[in-house]
Every structure is written in C-alpha cells, then in structure tokens.
Design a protein around this motif. Structure first.
Motif, mmCIF file in Angstrom:
data_model
loop_
_atom_site.group_PDB
_atom_site.id
_atom_site.type_symbol
_atom_site.label_atom_id
_atom_site.label_comp_id
_atom_site.label_asym_id
_atom_site.label_seq_id
_atom_site.Cartn_x
_atom_site.Cartn_y
_atom_site.Cartn_z
ATOM 1 N N GLN A 75 0.835 -1.186 0.000
ATOM 2 C CA GLN A 75 0.000 0.000 0.000
ATOM 3 C C GLN A 75 0.875 1.243 0.000
ATOM 4 O O GLN A 75 1.896 1.304 0.689
ATOM 5 N N THR A 76 0.475 2.243 -0.776
ATOM 6 C CA THR A 76 1.240 3.479 -0.860
ATOM 7 C C THR A 76 0.430 4.644 -0.307
ATOM 8 O O THR A 76 -0.796 4.601 -0.269
ATOM 9 N N ASN A 77 1.140 5.666 0.103
ATOM 10 C CA ASN A 77 0.501 6.888 0.574
ATOM 11 C C ASN A 77 0.453 7.863 -0.596
ATOM 12 O O ASN A 77 1.493 8.426 -0.975
ATOM 13 N N ILE B 6 5.719 4.047 1.217
ATOM 14 C CA ILE B 6 5.056 2.776 1.465
ATOM 15 C C ILE B 6 4.595 2.725 2.916
ATOM 16 O O ILE B 6 5.304 3.152 3.833
ATOM 17 N N GLU C 149 2.810 -2.866 5.839
ATOM 18 C CA GLU C 149 2.536 -3.785 4.737
ATOM 19 C C GLU C 149 3.808 -4.467 4.227
ATOM 20 O O GLU C 149 3.747 -5.343 3.373
ATOM 21 N N TYR D 75 9.125 -1.192 -4.347
ATOM 22 C CA TYR D 75 7.802 -1.067 -4.973
ATOM 23 C C TYR D 75 7.950 -0.688 -6.446
ATOM 24 O O TYR D 75 7.317 -1.284 -7.329
#
Length: 231
Positions: A2-4, A96, A100, A165
C-alpha cells in the motif's frame, strides 16, 4: 504494497554531461519544489539530491517524471557559445505503508559513516550517515542529512521500500532499464523529455507534444499543463 498517495519522494541523479548534468538535476529538483509551493504542498530535503513532497495526490502528480531528462543549452562555463547536451535522471518513489512490508533482516546490509556539511558538528564527529543495501536486488540507498543515526535509518528504510515497490512495477511493465536498480543508462538518446533552451521549448517524447515558455516552466515551476497522464 500500500502506498501513501499524498507523498512523492523525488531523487535526482546526474546522467551524461559532467558538471552540467549535476547542475541540471539540481535545477529540476528546485523547479519541482517551486511547483509544490505554488500548490501549497510541503517539502523537505531527505538528502542533497532527494526531496519529499507532501500534498493532495502528490505521488500521482509527480510519478510520470521518472526517466531521463535531456537538456540542450549553452552552459555558463562555455566560452565559445556552443550548445551542449546533457541529461539528468529523475526517480519518483512512493511512500510505502511500512506495516505492509515484509523484509528479512538477513537481506539487509547496514553501513554507518560520518557525514559532512549538514547538521552541525555532531554530524561530522559521529557516524550518523547510513548506507543500506538490499542483497537480493542489489539496491543501495543512503541518507545523511539528519543529525541522528536513527532518523537517517528511517529515511533509508523508506527509500528502500519505495524502490522495491517501483522495481516491482517496472518488472510488471517490462521496462528496458530499471530506474531504481541501475537507474537506466542516462544516455542522451534514452529520454522522456528534451528541454531545448535556445528554442525555449520542452518536448515530451512519450506523448509527442511540445510546450513553449521553457524558461518560465523551470524558473517558476509552471508544470500545470505539462504534468499529464502518460499511457
């Protein structure tokens, strides 16, 4: 992973062209900062050539800047008025969500060394700077701007997460050169854009479109019409 989406981490690296390439990469970073300021975003330097920009949808806004940026102009040091061609490599990483991430500690190699030039005397006397290598991929990141080792360790980990990522995304896309593992070649022919200062023109080779008023784009951060989705 998951990314911000509200965070973009932008790394600038010299390509070909010697000192002119180093100047060009710094100018691009400053221009990105000016654009961020116009939008009311926050920014901070993570290292001399790395910035973190925080703002609404920042990563999606900047992410297509990853690639080789070719500049054509007369350098300030050029005495005969000849146009030089140089490149800078831009890599845009996401932040990231660490919960996660699963990385084996045995896959990491930490190195600590003394930094110079930032953070006062403490930085120069103590090994606060950090270099972190991920053995399976060969990716190496470093952080040295903060005064304390723990802060630089956290920055290095965030950079590594982002590069892992991006490497995963590149492998899915089947790109020829990885911008996070070997940062491409930086060759003049391998470019996403050309910035032609004598003609005051910027050309995005991915969409086959040119924009004028190049000097205002760079000097004032006027990227609004240029930051467009790239298929």
């Amino acid at each position: 992973m998951q990314t911000n989406p509200s965070v973009a981490i932008i790394e600038a690296l010299p390509g070909v062209g010697g000192d002119e390439s180093k100047l060009w990469m710094k100018e691009l970073l400053l221009s990105y900062i000016r654009f961020a300021q116009k939008k009311g975003f926050k920014f901070v330097y993570l290292d001399d050539n790395i910035i973190k920009i925080t703002g609404d949808n920042a990563f999606n806004l900047y992410k297509n800047e990853t690639g080789v940026h070719r500049v054509q102009r007369i350098p300030a040091t050029e005495r005969k008025g000849r146009i030089h061609t140089s490149t800078a490599i831009i890599v845009v990483l996401p932040q990231i969500i660490q919960s996660e991430i699963r990385i084996n500690a045995s896959d990491l190699e930490w190195q600590f060394f003394r930094s110079g030039g930032h953070g006062g005397q403490n930085v120069n006397k103590v090994s606060t700077a950090v270099r972190l290598s991920h053995k399976p991929t060969g990716i190496t990141v470093s952080a040295s701007r903060e005064r304390y080792q723990e802060a630089n360790r956290n920055i290095a980990l965030n950079l590594l997460y982002g590069k892992l990522y991006q490497l995963e995304q590149e492998q899915k896309q089947g790109v020829m050169h990885s911008y996070v593992k070997n940062v491409g070649t930086g060759d003049r022919a391998e470019k996403i854009r050309t910035y032609n200062f004598p003609q005051n023109r910027l050309t995005d080779h991915r969409i086959g479109k040119s924009f004028h008023n190049l000097e205002r784009v760079i000097d004032e951060g006027r990227w609004d019409k240029i930051f467009q989705p790239v298929n």
